[in-house]
Design a protein around this motif. Structure first.
Motif, short mmCIF file in Angstrom:
data_model
loop_
_atom_site.label_atom_id
_atom_site.label_comp_id
_atom_site.label_asym_id
_atom_site.label_seq_id
_atom_site.Cartn_x
_atom_site.Cartn_y
_atom_site.Cartn_z
N ARG A 27 0.85 -1.21 0.00
CA ARG A 27 0.00 0.00 0.00
C ARG A 27 0.88 1.25 0.00
O ARG A 27 1.92 1.27 0.66
N ALA A 30 0.67 8.00 2.70
CA ALA A 30 0.99 9.44 2.63
C ALA A 30 1.05 9.92 4.07
O ALA A 30 2.06 9.72 4.75
N GLY A 31 -0.02 10.50 4.60
CA GLY A 31 -0.02 10.88 6.02
C GLY A 31 -0.34 9.72 6.94
O GLY A 31 -0.06 9.75 8.13
N GLY A 32 -1.01 8.71 6.39
CA GLY A 32 -1.36 7.53 7.18
C GLY A 32 -2.61 7.69 8.03
O GLY A 32 -3.00 6.76 8.73
N SER A 33 -3.27 8.86 7.97
CA SER A 33 -4.39 9.10 8.89
C SER A 33 -5.62 8.27 8.53
O SER A 33 -6.46 8.01 9.40
N LEU A 35 -5.00 5.36 6.30
CA LEU A 35 -4.43 4.03 6.03
C LEU A 35 -4.20 3.22 7.30
O LEU A 35 -4.49 2.02 7.34
N LEU A 37 -5.72 3.14 10.08
CA LEU A 37 -6.97 2.55 10.58
C LEU A 37 -7.39 1.40 9.66
O LEU A 37 -7.76 0.32 10.13
N MET A 77 -2.56 19.26 4.35
CA MET A 77 -3.62 20.26 4.56
C MET A 77 -3.01 21.53 5.17
O MET A 77 -3.38 22.65 4.81
N ALA A 99 -10.78 22.50 7.40
CA ALA A 99 -11.88 21.81 8.09
C ALA A 99 -11.50 20.37 8.45
O ALA A 99 -12.23 19.69 9.18
N VAL A 100 -10.39 19.88 7.92
CA VAL A 100 -10.02 18.47 8.15
C VAL A 100 -9.43 18.30 9.55
O VAL A 100 -8.38 18.86 9.88
N ASN A 114 -6.54 12.30 0.87
CA ASN A 114 -7.96 12.67 0.98
C ASN A 114 -8.72 12.21 -0.27
O ASN A 114 -9.79 11.61 -0.18
N ALA A 122 -15.03 13.28 2.09
CA ALA A 122 -13.71 13.92 2.10
C ALA A 122 -13.86 15.41 1.86
O ALA A 122 -14.53 15.81 0.90
N GLU A 164 -1.00 1.93 -9.78
CA GLU A 164 -0.89 3.34 -10.18
C GLU A 164 -0.89 4.25 -8.95
O GLU A 164 -1.45 3.92 -7.90
N ARG A 184 -19.96 23.46 4.99
CA ARG A 184 -19.90 22.11 5.56
C ARG A 184 -20.77 22.07 6.80
O ARG A 184 -20.73 22.99 7.63
N ILE A 192 -16.71 14.34 11.01
CA ILE A 192 -16.71 14.23 9.56
C ILE A 192 -17.96 14.96 9.02
O ILE A 192 -18.96 15.06 9.72
#
Ligand SMILES: Cc1cc2nc3c(=O)[nH]c(=O)nc-3n(C[C@H](O)[C@H](O)[C@H](O)COP(=O)(O)OP(=O)(O)OC[C@H]3O[C@@H](n4cnc5c(N)ncnc54)[C@H](O)[C@@H]3O)c2cc1C
Length: 294
Positions: A27, A30-33, A35, A37, A77, A99-100, A114, A122, A164, A184, A192
């Motif tokens: 896999r 990137a940030g893993g936030s 992934l 989980l 972000m 907002a994230v 994201n 997202a 890819e 939002r 979320i």
């Protein structure tokens, strides 16, 4: 979580090679936030993690001569929030990035993550879609580009071919007198999105709409563009009647579900309200600009 090997390539070519070698158990990280989980319940277990943050090109925000922007997939972000050109010309994207989660998440969470997590909720995705962003993709066959809408095929599902990698999200230069907005709705701080909406509009010198787009989050299996909105608004003044039409079109386009957060009926109604507010914000910003977009 099972054992896995960690790799930190320095180039996109190395990342692609590591991914090809690792097959379906590898896999990109990137940030893993999202992934980390997902790895707790991944089947088959993730055996190889390929960290993209060491690839300098993926962390760049490149502003083109015409004002368009290429956001590297590993741009965080937090980096979007403080970028002067984005603050001046794409403030709705900055608002969506801001907002994230909370600051620790925004220091790690990336725009590529994201988009590639493919959650319909997202936050940056509706803005990117309304702005007409394109996905730049690298793979075994070289580089290709496609409209962002064509990247998502369902919740958590992408149309990327095996292995890819998203390298950048390309934002087109915006015409003069163009504004963008993002709204939002959530139940609580740092929750979320229950519903989100982004809008973009371009005005002529007489304050009539020449182009408009709107995209909705959390009301369909993927982030959704409101079809036909640009044609419906073309030539109209950005007044209360036009904004009421935006509300109606957005509510009609929404395909929400009932869940523990809200009923489908409430989400549909709020999709209209968020879209109207986002378009009002976009039109106000368009009126306020004399030259470049805001
Ligand atoms: C406490 C908390 C609060 C959160 N709040 C919000 C919120 O308010 N709004 C919101 O939108 N999200 C929220 N999230 C979700 C998450 O932070 C975002 O979706 C974030 O942008 C994911 O980016 P990442 O870099 O961490 O992605 P990662 O977790 O590293 O990756 C996500 C997925 O995308 C894949 N991937 C990553 N980069 C690429 C690439 N370049 N090419 C191909 N595939 C790639 C990964 O393999 C993985 O499947 C929250 C998460 C947490 C833990």
């Amino acid at each position: 979580m099972d054992d896995f090997t960690y790799h930190a390539p320095a180039t996109v070519a190395e990342a692609l090679a590591l991914r090809a070698e690792g097959g379906g158990a590898a896999r990109y990280l990137a940030g893993g936030s999202d992934l980390l989980l997902a790895m707790q319940r991944a089947e088959p277990p993730v055996a190889r993690v390929i960290d993209l943050k060491g690839i300098a090109a993926l962390r760049e925000i490149r502003v083109a001569a015409d004002g368009g922007v290429a956001l590297g997939a590993a741009v965080t972000m937090a980096a979007i929030e403080r970028h002067a050109h984005l603050l001046a010309h794409y403030p709705a994207l900055v608002a969506a990035a801001a907002a994230v989660g909370g600051p620790p998440i925004r220091n790690r969470a990336t725009v590529g993550g994201n988009v590639c997590n493919a959650s319909p909720a997202a936050d940056t995705s509706p803005v990117l879609l309304a702005l007409g962003a394109r996905a730049v993709i690298a793979g075994g066959g070289g580089e290709r580009e496609l409209p962002l809408a064509e990247l998502w095929s369902g919740p958590g599902r992408l149309t990327l071919l095996d292995g890819e990698l998203l390298t950048a999200v390309r934002l087109p230069a915006l015409p003069p007198r163009t504004g963008c907005g993002f709204q939002r709705l959530t139940r609580a701080a740092m929750d979320i999105a229950l519903v989100s909406a982004a809008a973009v509009c371009t005005l002529d010198r007489g304050d009539r709409i020449t182009a408009a787009a709107c995209a909705l989050g959390a009301v369909a299996p993927t982030v959704l563009a409101v079809a036909g909105l640009g044609a419906a608004l073309a030539g109209s003044r950005a007044d209360a009647g036009t904004l009421a039409r935006v509300e109606h079109l957005a509510a009609a386009a929404a395909r929400p579900i009932d869940d523990h957060r809200a009923s489908a009926a409430y989400r549909r109604e709020m999709a209209g309200v968020m879209a109207r507010r986002a378009m009002a914000e976009a039109c106000d910003r368009a009126r306020a600009t004399s030259g470049g977009a805001a």
